[in-house]
Scaffold this active site. Structure first.
Site: not given
Ligand code: EPZ
Length: 420
Positions: A22-23, A124, A306, A115, A398
């Site tokens: 999915k990701n 970022l 995850d 969420c 989902r």
């Molecule tokens: C991706 O989400 C995945 N979703 C998530 O999977 C996964 O848990 C996550 O990466 C971490 O591996 C998809 O790929 C669709 P991040 P993403 O930006 O990209 C912080 C699932 O269950 N952050 O890597 O949204 C954020 O708050 C889902 O399949 C900022 O601070 O996650 C978090 O603490 C859940 N500023 C950390 O970075 C930003 O601009 C990692 O988030 C962006 C993120």
């Protein structure tokens, strides 16, 4: 809202085939906006999030056709606008921001919102796009981005929790058509980012360093259509591996990439689970007693956040004290209170959950909250004595393709109860 009725106590036995990731599929589908040519993406999982992304791409002007596990996307003409309501509902859709900006020079998308697992900021994402020359404002819940011409830049994309997966995807997809060279430092190294980079290069982009913290992109004038097969879903594979161990079963997992699962397999083995590779299959069983272990979630190639909830179930069944520390999201322990309803003894101390494991779980009605927490509740129900009802399984639909069907194939006593 559908629910699952699970009669626990049956060890899972047999073979299961892992679906496409999915990701990986979500950003790759968004990347098809970068060319007017048709793109054919195979091994796309049949998930509500994937179909949602299809609707979002259609709202931006693309035609999207699903045939089995293949989706054809043709963005001959693209509006720089994504449907507010749709985008607001699915966080992963924020990854249309980069391609819309790269293709049309403008993007008006809704803020994805938080969420249950955390605030989910996009600071970022915006920092990276601004570094490429985009003018970005936040108005009335929209991100309004414009760029006459995106220019390559050197930028650092690391945040307080390390790299950002979709932030890296967004900046990467904007950089491929920018003028000049872009260097992204502290880029996410997840396999899903590598898969996106491979798809972009198949479209004629020039991306190197994918899988390392430094991505180098040499902008090109345009991209053409491409065909691509999405990598297998490492989180689905990990979920079935944990389910096999939690039910004292013996399961062969087909179609997964063991090289995407090193941290998970390492922790399963440390906990006393046997994981043998036979060709491209993984054979998971539990030869002896489980051992309590400690886990900290980290950016890839560390232990994936995850899979945190799923492993917590296994530790709840394991005699001794296990500690799971969540370093990626600020509130990803929603499953703890539900697991407690099944008899798990788990205390939360800041970013850590302390699991006093070893007592048998007993079935009860529980409620799913987020995608992976829901999968954990299903695993707990499979291992618990008696019957467990998991409600709000739309969370699971989902991110897991036909999870109840796949579990039934492995002997699980699980039925989907359609909401009346
Ligand atoms: C991706 O989400 C995945 N979703 C998530 O999977 C996964 O848990 C996550 O990466 C971490 O591996 C998809 O790929 C669709 P991040 P993403 O930006 O990209 C912080 C699932 O269950 N952050 O890597 O949204 C954020 O708050 C889902 O399949 C900022 O601070 O996650 C978090 O603490 C859940 N500023 C950390 O970075 C930003 O601009 C990692 O988030 C962006 C993120």
């Amino acid at each position: 809202m559908d629910s699952f009725l699970i009669k626990g106590g049956t060890p899972l036995r047999g073979e299961v085939e892992i679906s496409g990731s999915k990701n990986a599929a979500l950003p790759i589908m968004a990347a098809a906006l970068l060319t007017p040519d048709p793109c054919v993406i195979r091994r796309v999982p049949n998930l509500s999030d994937v179909h949602f992304m299809g609707s979002i791409l259609e709202s931006a002007g693309a035609t999207v056709k699903f045939q089995g596990d293949t989706v054809t996307i043709e963005a001959a003409r693209v509006k720089g606008v994504g449907d507010y309501e749709l985008i607001r509902k699915m966080r992963g859709s924020i990854c249309i921001l980069g391609p819309l900006l790269g293709r049309t020079g403008k993007a008006l998308v809704s803020l994805p919102g938080g969420c249950v697992i955390g605030a989910r900021p996009i600071d970022l994402h915006l920092k990276g796009l601004r570094a490429l020359g985009a003018k970005i404002s936040i108005e009335n819940g929209y991100v309004n981005a414009t760029a006459r011409k995106l220019r390559g830049a050197e930028l650092f994309l690391g945040g307080r929790a390390g790299p950002t997966v979709l932030g890296t995807a967004n900046v990467l997809m904007a950089a491929v058509l920018a003028e000049g060279v872009t260097i992204i430092e502290s880029a996410a190294c997840e396999p899903e980012v590598i898969d996106l980079a491979n798809f972009l290069n198949a479209m004629g982009a020039r991306v190197s360093g994918a899988g390392s913290p430094t991505l180098t992109v040499t902008g090109v004038r345009s991209l053409h259509g491409a065909e691509h097969e999405v990598i297998p879903d490492r989180i689905e594979a990990a979920t079935f591996a944990v389910a096999a161990a939690a039910t004292d079963g013996d399961v062969t997992i087909r179609g997964a990439r063991a090289d995407h699962l090193h941290a998970v397999l390492d922790k399963l083995r440390e906990a006393g689970v046997s994981v043998e590779r036979s060709g491209s299959a993984l054979k998971v069983s539990r030869p002896g007693r489980l051992k309590a272990i400690d886990i900290t979630t980290l950016p890839y190639a560390g232990f994936p956040t995850d899979v945190q909830a799923q492993m917590m179930v296994l530790m709840a069944l394991t005699p001794g004290i296990s500690i799971i520390t969540e370093r990626i999201f600020e509130s990803r322990f929603m499953h703890v209170s539900e697991l407690a309803r099944l008899g798990a003894d788990i205390a939360i101390e800041g970013p850590s959950a302390i699991i006093k494991g070893g007592k048998a779980l007993s079935g009860a009605p529980v409620m799913a909250s987020d995608l992976r927490a829901s999968a954990a509740l299903v695993i707990a129900g499979l291992a618990a004595r008696g019957t467990t009802e998991v409600s709000r399984v739309y969370h699971i639909d989902r991110g897991y393709e036909n999870i109840d069907g796949k579990l039934r194939q492995l002997g699980a006593k699980i039925v989907r109860q359609e909401a009346s």
